[in-house]
Design a protein around this motif. Sequence first.
Motif, PDB file in Angstrom:
ATOM      1  N   CYS A 245      -4.192   3.579  -0.363  1.00  0.00           N
ATOM      2  CA  CYS A 245      -2.989   3.059  -0.231  1.00  0.00           C
ATOM      3  C   CYS A 245      -2.349   1.995  -1.120  1.00  0.00           C
ATOM      4  O   CYS A 245      -1.485   1.975  -1.729  1.00  0.00           O
ATOM      5  N   ASP A 246      -3.336   1.122  -1.327  1.00  0.00           N
ATOM      6  CA  ASP A 246      -3.093  -0.050  -2.193  1.00  0.00           C
ATOM      7  C   ASP A 246      -2.926   0.559  -3.695  1.00  0.00           C
ATOM      8  O   ASP A 246      -2.002  -0.001  -4.540  1.00  0.00           O
ATOM      9  N   ALA A 247      -3.529   1.545  -4.077  1.00  0.00           N
ATOM     10  CA  ALA A 247      -3.816   2.091  -5.230  1.00  0.00           C
ATOM     11  C   ALA A 247      -2.419   2.807  -5.723  1.00  0.00           C
ATOM     12  O   ALA A 247      -1.710   2.771  -6.597  1.00  0.00           O
ATOM     13  N   TYR A 263       5.436  12.287  -4.071  1.00  0.00           N
ATOM     14  CA  TYR A 263       4.898  13.414  -3.195  1.00  0.00           C
ATOM     15  C   TYR A 263       3.334  12.888  -3.000  1.00  0.00           C
ATOM     16  O   TYR A 263       2.788  13.122  -1.854  1.00  0.00           O
ATOM     17  N   LEU A 264       2.747  12.378  -4.011  1.00  0.00           N
ATOM     18  CA  LEU A 264       1.258  11.970  -3.762  1.00  0.00           C
ATOM     19  C   LEU A 264       1.262  10.898  -2.833  1.00  0.00           C
ATOM     20  O   LEU A 264       0.177  10.807  -2.013  1.00  0.00           O
ATOM     21  N   ALA A 265       2.184   9.959  -3.187  1.00  0.00           N
ATOM     22  CA  ALA A 265       1.977   8.641  -2.056  1.00  0.00           C
ATOM     23  C   ALA A 265       2.306   9.280  -0.386  1.00  0.00           C
ATOM     24  O   ALA A 265       1.781   8.812   0.357  1.00  0.00           O
ATOM     25  N   VAL A 268      -1.144  10.663   0.587  1.00  0.00           N
ATOM     26  CA  VAL A 268      -2.048   9.374   0.595  1.00  0.00           C
ATOM     27  C   VAL A 268      -1.662   8.766   2.138  1.00  0.00           C
ATOM     28  O   VAL A 268      -2.723   8.733   2.925  1.00  0.00           O
ATOM     29  N   PHE A 269      -0.658   8.426   2.193  1.00  0.00           N
ATOM     30  CA  PHE A 269      -0.161   7.699   3.601  1.00  0.00           C
ATOM     31  C   PHE A 269      -0.502   8.685   4.628  1.00  0.00           C
ATOM     32  O   PHE A 269      -0.695   8.512   5.847  1.00  0.00           O
ATOM     33  N   ASP A 274      -0.354   7.031   8.232  1.00  0.00           N
ATOM     34  CA  ASP A 274       0.971   6.002   8.191  1.00  0.00           C
ATOM     35  C   ASP A 274       1.941   6.934   8.134  1.00  0.00           C
ATOM     36  O   ASP A 274       2.501   7.293   6.918  1.00  0.00           O
ATOM     37  N   THR A 275       2.539   7.376   9.355  1.00  0.00           N
ATOM     38  CA  THR A 275       3.617   8.457   9.481  1.00  0.00           C
ATOM     39  C   THR A 275       4.670   7.887   8.827  1.00  0.00           C
ATOM     40  O   THR A 275       5.565   8.683   8.130  1.00  0.00           O
ATOM     41  N   LYS A 276       5.201   6.736   8.911  1.00  0.00           N
ATOM     42  CA  LYS A 276       6.554   5.987   8.624  1.00  0.00           C
ATOM     43  C   LYS A 276       6.631   6.014   7.060  1.00  0.00           C
ATOM     44  O   LYS A 276       7.457   6.434   6.467  1.00  0.00           O
ATOM     45  N   ASN A 277       5.269   5.579   6.368  1.00  0.00           N
ATOM     46  CA  ASN A 277       5.243   5.767   4.874  1.00  0.00           C
ATOM     47  C   ASN A 277       5.367   7.172   4.323  1.00  0.00           C
ATOM     48  O   ASN A 277       6.042   7.225   3.377  1.00  0.00           O
ATOM     49  N   CYS A 278       4.602   8.029   5.211  1.00  0.00           N
ATOM     50  CA  CYS A 278       4.704   9.308   4.789  1.00  0.00           C
ATOM     51  C   CYS A 278       6.220   9.897   4.746  1.00  0.00           C
ATOM     52  O   CYS A 278       6.594  10.597   3.880  1.00  0.00           O
TER      53      CYS A 278
END
Length: 310
Positions: A245-247, A263-265, A268-269, A274-278
């Motif tokens: 997530c940091d990367a 989309y990659l982010a 990752v989430f 981490d549903t909210k960030n997804c």
Amino acid sequence: MSKLDKIEELQRLVKEDASNNEARRKLAVLLMDCGFNEEALQHLLHLSKIFSFDDDIFYNLGIVYEKMKNYPKAKEAYLKAIELESGSLDAIYNLGLVYTELKEYDKAIQCFNQIIDEDPEDSNTYFNLGLVYFKKKDYLNAIENFQKTIDINDEDLYAYFYIGNIYKELGDLDSAKENFERVIELSPKYSWAYYNLAVIYYEQKDILNTVEYLKKTIEMNPADSEAYRILSKLLLKQEEYTEACDAIQNALSNCPETGDLYYLAAQVFKKAHDTKNCEKYLSEAIRNYQTLSVPVQVAKNELTKIREKL
């Protein structure tokens, strides 16, 4: 007097007397040296009509056209310069560079061999010969000429870099690593060398070193989105979700915004639960659909499913 002041002075002289060709010639060269290529071109074209047998004018015309990436015109100008002065090694060398850009590789080789016949210790010409053979995928001759470059100048990091790439292409990964490591010795901030080492270690299934060299790649070039992409995926496979997530957050901060990166982010989430960030980054991916490789409807379907869970 600064170059700009000198340009102004010469422009004044030419304006006062359009026939002052000596001032115009100096002005053209100075404009060219300062990157004012369009202005330099106009003066050189004017001079070429008056001094049609002056090889220097056509040589400078070639340089200006080359800087403007008008390679056919550069070729024409250099050929004219060589026609007027057959021993013009500078024009022959530059013509070789232009032939390389035009993918007229055999003609480029002829030009560079002419230079080497005159100066067998010219490392730059050996390098450019190596580059031409590399582009032709004639790796044996490419290595031979890159090695000659190094024999003359053992600090030519680009020669080592290309040799490393050739060995990597041929599957000799140990020799490739040796050359990329030499590049790093010569230029510790050269990110592509770290990236290529990361790729080699990945092919050798050495994940620890792969991650290390990807991190070094990013340290040297924080805008390398491909390095972030591979690093994030590797960290996910290692179930190192916080680091992954940091990367990807660093990638989003340092790289140009694209649908693919968002989309990659989101992926990752999602794996980091981490549903909210997804949901947030899927929305951004859809908003940047012009740079999204997956069908936008796929991203929309994923977003619908994520929102049902919120």
